[in-house]
Design an enzyme around this catalytic site. Structure first.
Site, PDB file in Angstrom:
ATOM      1  N   GLU A 179       0.813  -1.213   0.000  1.00 35.76           N
ATOM      2  CA  GLU A 179       0.000   0.000   0.000  1.00 35.76           C
ATOM      3  C   GLU A 179       0.849   1.268   0.000  1.00 35.76           C
ATOM      4  O   GLU A 179       0.486   2.260  -0.644  1.00 35.76           O
ATOM      5  CB  GLU A 179      -0.955  -0.003   1.200  1.00 35.76           C
ATOM      6  CG  GLU A 179      -2.101  -0.985   1.092  1.00 35.76           C
ATOM      7  CD  GLU A 179      -1.717  -2.419   1.398  1.00 35.76           C
ATOM      8  OE1 GLU A 179      -2.536  -3.332   1.114  1.00 35.76           O
ATOM      9  OE2 GLU A 179      -0.595  -2.638   1.915  1.00 35.76           O
ATOM     10  N   HIS A 228     -11.203  -6.239   8.419  1.00 35.04           N
ATOM     11  CA  HIS A 228     -11.896  -5.971   7.162  1.00 35.04           C
ATOM     12  C   HIS A 228     -13.227  -5.266   7.384  1.00 35.04           C
ATOM     13  O   HIS A 228     -14.153  -5.419   6.589  1.00 35.04           O
ATOM     14  CB  HIS A 228     -12.123  -7.273   6.384  1.00 35.04           C
ATOM     15  CG  HIS A 228     -10.860  -7.959   5.979  1.00 35.04           C
ATOM     16  ND1 HIS A 228     -10.195  -8.806   6.821  1.00 35.04           N
ATOM     17  CD2 HIS A 228     -10.136  -7.918   4.825  1.00 35.04           C
ATOM     18  CE1 HIS A 228      -9.107  -9.268   6.208  1.00 35.04           C
ATOM     19  NE2 HIS A 228      -9.052  -8.735   4.992  1.00 35.04           N
TER      20      HIS A 228
END
Length: 369
Positions: free
Chosen positions: A103, A173
């Site tokens: 990321e 998540h």
């Protein structure tokens, strides 16, 4: 967190006695409330879910801007959520491509190509994993124009990421990280509630002169279906929408939570005779202070609801601002209905989320104050 433990204990006891209590009282579900596109956005419409609307927005952006690039983990084959399906086939591997699972690298590359004139549309697969890129976003992207005295810019940068609970995501998540970025000047933060807004707001972000973070509620990808204008249109960033008018209480939310509070508002009107005004903030940086202040001046009461934890959530900023601007109009303390200050749980998700019934309880509390 003692408050959360007490809530879970009480709820568990109530579930054991479900024969005497309505099971719906403990549900964490919500009913999706579809929007109708205004005629000004075009007469031709296509039924789309939120995932398809995001895809359509990127398709239009790439078709009208030859410098636009789409990249991220797995985007070449459509991505985990299938939001980029077909884009590589249409625009080629030079414009739609996979990146390493990094990321920080995705954000750094996006900043680099944006500074040399490309339009960067970067995908972070889950909002929970945007934090390795946090330094690049807040210390580089947000400050690039300022530090160069306006000589350079990475304004053609949009970072897409999922956010929010999905029913089984647990602690890695399910998070809603939007408030982490609102403390950084130079970024714009947008969260749509449905397909019509997702397409128009994403196109606005892609074409905006400032770096934007576009958070997509993953539970709505397939659940949210609307008749979406087929053409190229935009929805202004920083402009809230009053999706239901009322005179007794104002409720402010964004993303998935808009549908939760809308359902609670309907129940409150049926059961309590309370008229509730619901506002979708749409973007939380910048956010539409005037719209909220005007509503609260009328109703005298404000409830703010978001999935993210209560402590330092963006609801606190709204509460502080409205308390100052509308102090003489307030008839009760401002209420916040949010996630608890704990890691996001798995099996206890129904007790963690700011459900329809928690919002309904807040409405009862504020009108009886």
């Amino acid at each position: 967190n003692l408050q959360l433990k007490a809530t879970m204990a009480a709820s568990s006891l109530a579930l054991k006695n479900a024969v005497r209590l309505p099971a719906r009282r403990f549900a964490s579900h919500f009913t999706y409330q579809p929007s109708v596109a205004p005629a000004s956005l075009g007469a031709e419409k296509t039924k789309m879910n939120l995932c398809q609307a995001v895809n359509n927005a990127m398709d239009i952006a790439m078709g009208t801007d030859k410098s636009a690039l789409v990249f991220g983990e797995d985007v070449a084959f459509g991505g985990v959520f299938r939001c980029t399906v077909g884009l590589q086939d249409k625009y080629g591997k030079d414009r739609v491509f996979n990146t390493p699972l990094c990321e920080q690298g995705i954000a750094g590359f996006a900043i680099g190509v944006a500074t040399i004139g490309s339009t960067a549309i970067a995908e972070i697969q889950f909002g929970d994993y945007i934090f390795p890129a946090y330094d690049q976003i807040v210390n580089e992207a947000a400050k690039y124009r300022y530090r160069s005295g306006g000589l350079f810019s990475c304004g053609g940068l949009t970072i897409r990421a999922t956010c929010g609970a999905v029913g089984h995501g647990a602690l890695y998540h399910s998070q809603s990280p939007e408030a982490n970025f609102t403390h950084t000047p130079g970024l714009k933060i947008v969260v749509p509630r449905g397909p019509i807004q997702a397409k128009g707001l994403l196109l606005s972000c892609i074409r905006d002169p400032d770096p934007c973070i576009f958070l997509e509620p993953k539970v709505l990808y397939r659940q949210a279906v609307e008749e979406v204008p087929s053409g190229d249109y935009s929805i202004p960033i920083g402009k809230a929408e009053v999706i239901k008018t009322g005179k007794d209480v104002t409720i402010v939310a964004w993303g998935t939570q808009v549908h939760v509070v809308s359902e609670a508002a309907k129940i409150a009107e049926e059961k309590l005779g309370v008229s509730v005004e619901v506002i979708d903030l749409q973007s939380i940086q910048p956010w539409d202070e005037d719209c909220v202040a005007e509503s609260v001046t009328k109703t005298g009461r404000l409830i703010i609801s978001h999935e993210a934890p209560l402590n330092s959530g963006f609801g606190a900023e709204i509460a502080s601002t409205i308390q100052k601007r509308c102090f003489l109009s307030l008839e009760s303390p401002i209420e916040r209905v949010c996630g608890w200050d704990t890691p996001f749980p798995h099996v206890y998700e129904p007790f963690y989320l700011p459900t329809v019934w928690r919002v309904f309880d807040a409405i009862k509390k504020t009108v009886k104050y």
